[in-house]
Design a protein around this motif. Structure first.
Motif, PDB file in Angstrom:
ATOM      1  N   VAL A  98       0.842  -1.192   0.000  1.00 40.14           N
ATOM      2  CA  VAL A  98       0.000   0.000   0.000  1.00 40.14           C
ATOM      3  C   VAL A  98       0.880   1.246   0.000  1.00 40.14           C
ATOM      4  O   VAL A  98       1.820   1.355   0.775  1.00 40.14           O
ATOM      5  CB  VAL A  98      -0.930   0.003   1.232  1.00 40.14           C
ATOM      6  CG1 VAL A  98      -1.757   1.281   1.290  1.00 40.14           C
ATOM      7  CG2 VAL A  98      -1.839  -1.208   1.210  1.00 40.14           C
ATOM      8  N   GLY A  99       0.596   2.176  -0.901  1.00 38.70           N
ATOM      9  CA  GLY A  99       1.352   3.411  -0.985  1.00 38.70           C
ATOM     10  C   GLY A  99       2.651   3.274  -1.760  1.00 38.70           C
ATOM     11  O   GLY A  99       3.490   4.173  -1.731  1.00 38.70           O
ATOM     12  N   ASN A 100       2.814   2.162  -2.482  1.00 36.95           N
ATOM     13  CA  ASN A 100       4.093   1.943  -3.166  1.00 36.95           C
ATOM     14  C   ASN A 100       4.354   2.955  -4.277  1.00 36.95           C
ATOM     15  O   ASN A 100       5.499   3.278  -4.554  1.00 36.95           O
ATOM     16  CB  ASN A 100       4.217   0.512  -3.671  1.00 36.95           C
ATOM     17  CG  ASN A 100       3.245   0.175  -4.788  1.00 36.95           C
ATOM     18  OD1 ASN A 100       2.301   0.916  -5.027  1.00 36.95           O
ATOM     19  ND2 ASN A 100       3.473  -0.944  -5.432  1.00 36.95           N
ATOM     20  N   GLU A 101       3.300   3.447  -4.911  1.00 41.24           N
ATOM     21  CA  GLU A 101       3.517   4.441  -5.963  1.00 41.24           C
ATOM     22  C   GLU A 101       4.164   5.698  -5.396  1.00 41.24           C
ATOM     23  O   GLU A 101       5.115   6.252  -5.964  1.00 41.24           O
ATOM     24  CB  GLU A 101       2.193   4.823  -6.656  1.00 41.24           C
ATOM     25  CG  GLU A 101       1.524   3.702  -7.424  1.00 41.24           C
ATOM     26  CD  GLU A 101       0.644   2.838  -6.533  1.00 41.24           C
ATOM     27  OE1 GLU A 101       0.375   3.222  -5.370  1.00 41.24           O
ATOM     28  OE2 GLU A 101       0.254   1.758  -6.984  1.00 41.24           O
ATOM     29  N   THR A 102       3.658   6.142  -4.261  1.00 33.03           N
ATOM     30  CA  THR A 102       4.212   7.331  -3.615  1.00 33.03           C
ATOM     31  C   THR A 102       5.651   7.082  -3.193  1.00 33.03           C
ATOM     32  O   THR A 102       6.536   7.929  -3.412  1.00 33.03           O
ATOM     33  CB  THR A 102       3.365   7.718  -2.388  1.00 33.03           C
ATOM     34  OG1 THR A 102       2.017   7.881  -2.795  1.00 33.03           O
ATOM     35  CG2 THR A 102       3.867   8.995  -1.757  1.00 33.03           C
ATOM     36  N   ALA A 103       5.904   5.930  -2.611  1.00 32.92           N
ATOM     37  CA  ALA A 103       7.257   5.596  -2.160  1.00 32.92           C
ATOM     38  C   ALA A 103       8.216   5.513  -3.348  1.00 32.92           C
ATOM     39  O   ALA A 103       9.347   6.010  -3.283  1.00 32.92           O
ATOM     40  CB  ALA A 103       7.249   4.283  -1.391  1.00 32.92           C
ATOM     41  N   ASP A 104       7.770   4.892  -4.448  1.00 30.02           N
ATOM     42  CA  ASP A 104       8.621   4.789  -5.636  1.00 30.02           C
ATOM     43  C   ASP A 104       8.933   6.167  -6.215  1.00 30.02           C
ATOM     44  O   ASP A 104      10.066   6.446  -6.606  1.00 30.02           O
ATOM     45  CB  ASP A 104       7.952   3.921  -6.710  1.00 30.02           C
ATOM     46  CG  ASP A 104       7.994   2.438  -6.384  1.00 30.02           C
ATOM     47  OD1 ASP A 104       8.832   2.051  -5.542  1.00 30.02           O
ATOM     48  OD2 ASP A 104       7.193   1.685  -6.952  1.00 30.02           O
ATOM     49  N   LYS A 105       7.923   7.024  -6.248  1.00 28.83           N
ATOM     50  CA  LYS A 105       8.111   8.374  -6.783  1.00 28.83           C
ATOM     51  C   LYS A 105       9.141   9.139  -5.946  1.00 28.83           C
ATOM     52  O   LYS A 105      10.064   9.765  -6.478  1.00 28.83           O
ATOM     53  CB  LYS A 105       6.778   9.118  -6.796  1.00 28.83           C
ATOM     54  CG  LYS A 105       6.865  10.521  -7.339  1.00 28.83           C
ATOM     55  CD  LYS A 105       5.514  11.209  -7.290  1.00 28.83           C
ATOM     56  CE  LYS A 105       5.695  12.664  -7.683  1.00 28.83           C
ATOM     57  NZ  LYS A 105       4.604  13.493  -7.235  1.00 28.83           N
ATOM     58  N   LEU A 106       8.999   9.058  -4.615  1.00 25.10           N
ATOM     59  CA  LEU A 106       9.937   9.750  -3.721  1.00 25.10           C
ATOM     60  C   LEU A 106      11.339   9.167  -3.838  1.00 25.10           C
ATOM     61  O   LEU A 106      12.333   9.905  -3.812  1.00 25.10           O
ATOM     62  CB  LEU A 106       9.440   9.683  -2.276  1.00 25.10           C
ATOM     63  CG  LEU A 106       8.174  10.479  -1.965  1.00 25.10           C
ATOM     64  CD1 LEU A 106       7.667  10.166  -0.562  1.00 25.10           C
ATOM     65  CD2 LEU A 106       8.413  11.973  -2.134  1.00 25.10           C
ATOM     66  N   ALA A 107      11.434   7.848  -3.997  1.00 21.56           N
ATOM     67  CA  ALA A 107      12.743   7.207  -4.136  1.00 21.56           C
ATOM     68  C   ALA A 107      13.422   7.653  -5.423  1.00 21.56           C
ATOM     69  O   ALA A 107      14.630   7.930  -5.437  1.00 21.56           O
ATOM     70  CB  ALA A 107      12.590   5.690  -4.107  1.00 21.56           C
ATOM     71  N   LYS A 108      12.677   7.752  -6.500  1.00 26.11           N
ATOM     72  CA  LYS A 108      13.254   8.199  -7.778  1.00 26.11           C
ATOM     73  C   LYS A 108      13.721   9.649  -7.683  1.00 26.11           C
ATOM     74  O   LYS A 108      14.782  10.005  -8.194  1.00 26.11           O
ATOM     75  CB  LYS A 108      12.241   8.023  -8.907  1.00 26.11           C
ATOM     76  CG  LYS A 108      12.074   6.585  -9.328  1.00 26.11           C
ATOM     77  CD  LYS A 108      11.028   6.424 -10.397  1.00 26.11           C
ATOM     78  CE  LYS A 108      10.793   4.938 -10.655  1.00 26.11           C
ATOM     79  NZ  LYS A 108       9.682   4.694 -11.531  1.00 26.11           N
ATOM     80  N   GLU A 109      12.911  10.487  -7.030  1.00 34.37           N
ATOM     81  CA  GLU A 109      13.313  11.883  -6.849  1.00 34.37           C
ATOM     82  C   GLU A 109      14.598  11.963  -6.022  1.00 34.37           C
ATOM     83  O   GLU A 109      15.511  12.731  -6.339  1.00 34.37           O
ATOM     84  CB  GLU A 109      12.208  12.673  -6.140  1.00 34.37           C
ATOM     85  CG  GLU A 109      11.011  12.991  -7.006  1.00 34.37           C
ATOM     86  CD  GLU A 109       9.910  13.713  -6.229  1.00 34.37           C
ATOM     87  OE1 GLU A 109      10.206  14.311  -5.163  1.00 34.37           O
ATOM     88  OE2 GLU A 109       8.755  13.664  -6.689  1.00 34.37           O
ATOM     89  N   GLY A 110      14.661  11.162  -4.984  1.00 36.30           N
ATOM     90  CA  GLY A 110      15.837  11.166  -4.122  1.00 36.30           C
ATOM     91  C   GLY A 110      17.082  10.691  -4.844  1.00 36.30           C
ATOM     92  O   GLY A 110      18.185  11.212  -4.622  1.00 36.30           O
TER      93      GLY A 110
END
Length: 171
Positions: free
Chosen positions: A24-36
């Motif tokens: 749950v929430g993996n899209e948000t986590a993936d987006k933040l990880a890519k930005e980081g």
């Protein structure tokens, strides 16, 4: 003939970013990880001594948070190591008396005290065992609670440790 060498040192930084598959929430986590991962990574080298100091401070803070009632002025900490061990063993029940050895390790035939008046526990030894009535009177002329004997002032703790040693019941 003179030879000269030029050495180029390149720093490579690897950064692992975990996947969040079916969470749950993996899209948000993936987006933040890519930005980081696109941002400049701070290069910081820490010496062994600095790392050790940082870890030690962290562990001390963590321990203090987990032990809010710790008082370094507690008389227990003024005792020598053997007295601390004796008091700790009696106060926790983890000792070599019949009750603990029989109930926890199934060693011996009974948990009873040699006086046959009850289970051989710290409370029995320190408060009621008829085998040590005279010795108890010598150490405590007035009735004294078990709480006071095990957690009292420095004199109480030393008196209790000496009493326990003299009984030889805890060794």
């Amino acid at each position: 003939m003179k030879l000269s060498y030029t050495v180029h040192i390149h720093e490579t930084v690897l950064q692992w970013i975990s996947a969040h598959y079916v969470i749950v929430g993996n899209e948000t986590a993936d987006k933040l990880a890519k930005e980081g991962s696109k941002k400049d990574q701070q290069s910081s080298s820490t010496t062994y001594k600095e790392a050790k100091h940082i870890i030690k401070q962290y562990q001390q803070r963590k321990w203090a948070d987990q032990h809010p009632t710790y008082n370094k002025c507690d008389p227990y900490y003024e005792l020598d190591r053997s007295e601390q061990v004796l008091i700790f063993r009696l106060s926790t029940g983890h000792n070599r008396m019949n009750h603990h050895v029989f109930t926890k390790f199934k060693i011996g035939s009974t948990d009873q005290c040699p006086c046959a008046a009850g289970a051989m526990t710290a409370e029995h030894l320190l408060q009621t065992c008829p085998l040590y009535k005279v010795l108890r009177k010598r150490f405590w002329s007035q009735p004294t609670s078990l709480q006071n004997k095990l957690f009292g002032c420095l004199d109480d703790l030393r008196r209790m440790a000496t009493f326990a040693r003299e009984t030889q019941a805890t060794t």
